[in-house]
Scaffold this motif. Sequence first.
Motif, PDB file in Angstrom:
ATOM      1  N   THR A 138       0.920  -1.205  -0.221  1.00  0.00           N
ATOM      2  CA  THR A 138       0.092  -0.013  -0.061  1.00  0.00           C
ATOM      3  C   THR A 138       0.802   1.367   0.017  1.00  0.00           C
ATOM      4  OG1 THR A 138      -0.043   0.103   2.516  1.00  0.00           O
ATOM      5  CG2 THR A 138      -1.938  -1.036   1.402  1.00  0.00           C
ATOM      6  N   ARG A 139       0.181   2.389  -0.767  1.00  0.00           N
ATOM      7  CA  ARG A 139       0.921   3.587  -0.650  1.00  0.00           C
ATOM      8  C   ARG A 139      -0.169   4.602  -0.497  1.00  0.00           C
ATOM      9  NH1 ARG A 139       5.754   5.914  -1.187  1.00  0.00           N
ATOM     10  NH2 ARG A 139       6.777   4.136  -1.523  1.00  0.00           N
ATOM     11  N   ARG A 140      -0.102   5.504   0.425  1.00  0.00           N
ATOM     12  CA  ARG A 140      -1.176   6.758   0.697  1.00  0.00           C
ATOM     13  C   ARG A 140      -2.541   5.733   0.622  1.00  0.00           C
ATOM     14  NH1 ARG A 140       1.829   8.849  -4.125  1.00  0.00           N
ATOM     15  NH2 ARG A 140       3.457  10.342  -2.909  1.00  0.00           N
ATOM     16  N   ARG A 141      -2.638   4.792   1.590  1.00  0.00           N
ATOM     17  CA  ARG A 141      -3.720   4.226   1.620  1.00  0.00           C
ATOM     18  C   ARG A 141      -4.565   3.528   0.576  1.00  0.00           C
ATOM     19  NH1 ARG A 141      -3.163   8.412   5.008  1.00  0.00           N
ATOM     20  NH2 ARG A 141      -3.567   8.044   7.242  1.00  0.00           N
ATOM     21  N   ARG A 142      -3.712   3.130  -0.920  1.00  0.00           N
ATOM     22  CA  ARG A 142      -4.232   2.497  -1.771  1.00  0.00           C
ATOM     23  C   ARG A 142      -3.122   1.445  -2.301  1.00  0.00           C
ATOM     24  NH1 ARG A 142      -6.161   5.492  -6.911  1.00  0.00           N
ATOM     25  NH2 ARG A 142      -3.960   6.289  -7.028  1.00  0.00           N
ATOM     26  N   PRO A 143      -3.600   0.424  -2.969  1.00  0.00           N
ATOM     27  CA  PRO A 143      -2.775  -0.297  -3.432  1.00  0.00           C
ATOM     28  C   PRO A 143      -1.658   0.204  -4.087  1.00  0.00           C
ATOM     29  CG  PRO A 143      -4.944  -1.284  -3.745  1.00  0.00           C
ATOM     30  CD  PRO A 143      -5.059   0.107  -3.382  1.00  0.00           C
ATOM     31  N   THR A 144      -0.419  -0.348  -3.806  1.00  0.00           N
ATOM     32  CA  THR A 144       0.688  -0.115  -4.807  1.00  0.00           C
ATOM     33  C   THR A 144       0.639  -0.316  -6.244  1.00  0.00           C
ATOM     34  OG1 THR A 144       2.041  -1.849  -4.221  1.00  0.00           O
ATOM     35  CG2 THR A 144       2.333   0.320  -2.852  1.00  0.00           C
ATOM     36  N   VAL A 145       1.266   0.263  -7.132  1.00  0.00           N
ATOM     37  CA  VAL A 145       0.856  -0.014  -8.660  1.00  0.00           C
ATOM     38  C   VAL A 145       1.269  -1.555  -8.843  1.00  0.00           C
ATOM     39  CG1 VAL A 145       1.726   0.557 -10.703  1.00  0.00           C
ATOM     40  CG2 VAL A 145       1.545   2.536  -9.365  1.00  0.00           C
ATOM     41  N   TRP A 146       2.393  -2.239  -8.280  1.00  0.00           N
ATOM     42  CA  TRP A 146       2.634  -3.508  -8.604  1.00  0.00           C
ATOM     43  C   TRP A 146       1.309  -4.401  -8.019  1.00  0.00           C
ATOM     44  CZ3 TRP A 146       3.387  -7.596  -5.370  1.00  0.00           C
ATOM     45  CH2 TRP A 146       3.570  -7.267  -4.045  1.00  0.00           C
ATOM     46  N   LYS A 147       0.990  -4.024  -6.865  1.00  0.00           N
ATOM     47  CA  LYS A 147      -0.163  -4.815  -6.279  1.00  0.00           C
ATOM     48  C   LYS A 147      -1.289  -4.680  -7.249  1.00  0.00           C
ATOM     49  CE  LYS A 147      -1.409  -7.362  -2.991  1.00  0.00           C
ATOM     50  NZ  LYS A 147      -0.529  -9.104  -2.938  1.00  0.00           N
ATOM     51  N   ALA A 148      -1.543  -3.479  -7.717  1.00  0.00           N
ATOM     52  CA  ALA A 148      -2.905  -3.132  -8.504  1.00  0.00           C
ATOM     53  C   ALA A 148      -2.906  -3.798  -9.820  1.00  0.00           C
ATOM     54  CB  ALA A 148      -3.096  -1.765  -8.453  1.00  0.00           C
ATOM     55  N   TYR A 149      -1.737  -3.715 -10.387  1.00  0.00           N
ATOM     56  CA  TYR A 149      -1.664  -3.999 -11.957  1.00  0.00           C
ATOM     57  C   TYR A 149      -0.433  -5.348 -12.283  1.00  0.00           C
ATOM     58  CZ  TYR A 149      -3.603   0.644 -13.333  1.00  0.00           C
ATOM     59  OH  TYR A 149      -4.668   1.566 -13.306  1.00  0.00           O
ATOM     60  N   GLY A 150       0.113  -5.494 -11.332  1.00  0.00           N
ATOM     61  CA  GLY A 150       1.240  -6.717 -11.445  1.00  0.00           C
ATOM     62  C   GLY A 150       2.764  -6.048 -11.515  1.00  0.00           C
ATOM     63  N   THR A 151       3.683  -6.990 -11.160  1.00  0.00           N
ATOM     64  CA  THR A 151       5.023  -6.381 -10.824  1.00  0.00           C
ATOM     65  C   THR A 151       5.716  -5.992 -12.529  1.00  0.00           C
ATOM     66  OG1 THR A 151       5.263  -7.820  -9.166  1.00  0.00           O
ATOM     67  CG2 THR A 151       7.156  -7.187 -10.334  1.00  0.00           C
ATOM     68  N   GLY A 152       5.330  -6.773 -13.358  1.00  0.00           N
ATOM     69  CA  GLY A 152       5.807  -6.424 -14.612  1.00  0.00           C
ATOM     70  C   GLY A 152       5.522  -5.215 -15.346  1.00  0.00           C
ATOM     71  N   PRO A 153       4.150  -4.984 -15.159  1.00  0.00           N
ATOM     72  CA  PRO A 153       3.687  -3.756 -15.505  1.00  0.00           C
ATOM     73  C   PRO A 153       4.012  -2.349 -14.727  1.00  0.00           C
ATOM     74  CG  PRO A 153       1.766  -5.214 -15.758  1.00  0.00           C
ATOM     75  CD  PRO A 153       2.802  -5.960 -14.980  1.00  0.00           C
TER      76      PRO A 153
END
Length: 359
Positions: A124-139
């Motif tokens: 999480t970052r700023r109380r939201r899923p981080t980009v890798w968590k939301a979209y995947g590590t590669g993206p």
Amino acid sequence: MTAFPPAVRTPADAHRLASPEHPPADARQILERCRALVRPALREAVGRTHPWVGEMAAYSFGWCEVGGAPATVSGGKGVRQALAVLGAEAAGAPGRVAVPGAVAVELVHVFSLLHDDIMDGDTTRRRRPTVWKAYGTGPAVLAGDALFALAVETLALAPAGPRAVRLLSAALQDLVRGQAEDLLFATRPWTGPERVRAAEYRTMAEHKTGALLGCAAALGALLGGAPPAIVSALDRAGRHLGIAFQVVDDLLGIWGDPAVTGKPVHGDLRERKKTFPVLAALDSPVAGRLSAVLESAGEGADPGAAAALIEEAGGRAAALAEARRQVTAVAAALADVPLEAGPARELRSLLDFLVRRDL
């Protein structure tokens, strides 16, 4: 045991480093003014990349949700953007000349966060899923790479582009060094000849955090036509500011209010991070007892015991004293060169902002 100033015993320790002559409202207004100046160019830069990559970038800035629906989430306070704008204004130039530099450092900052979150496993970052968590590590890696490329392109097209790109490249080299040092700290023992020393921590923090803060202010001055002495002084001020910022972050990571920081209480201790208060405490006679507690802190033990030992050993007070020293060094760097009075005052207000962390 080293004698340190008495510890302040409230969760607002770090906030007391702030100078009362620069109230929080000033910092909010400065940041909003600079964000408003930079925002159109930042959005235009992100719009030049692939739509899917652009969506991930927009998500990281708080502009949209996963899938592209508009969002009103905070994407950060834009400190580096403001430093760039104020760097130009302090050199006597209009803030708009610093916009390419402000865009570049903001893109690089978010690029570094995307990759840091992956390396650290942060979800999480700023109380939201981080980009890798939301979209995947590669993206997420791809989005970070795209932002880095956009940053270089943005600066290369600016007046004084080649010199500005060289300045950014040097800061990026230091940022990578700092991240490498930070990752390697985790592999080293708590005590003994191979343990991490406070001086090594300062170097890591200057590289990992201070280099880009210094680069932001220096880029603004460079794009504003400032002489080398002013460019160098602003870079130096930003580097000291980065150390102070990182030390305060360490204080909040152990004793901060989760409602303010967005992080769980004692989170850094559970992750057994080698933060400044811990390293300072390990210089004390309780080092052996503390290292044993720290080794078990991530295995279900109560990290509150470690926090109490760190405070007893003077680690909390030592961190506060270190942050004050770095804040003083920032002021000295700004006083070394002739700067426009108004922007210089605003730069000092941002110093206050970075050590308060509750705005």
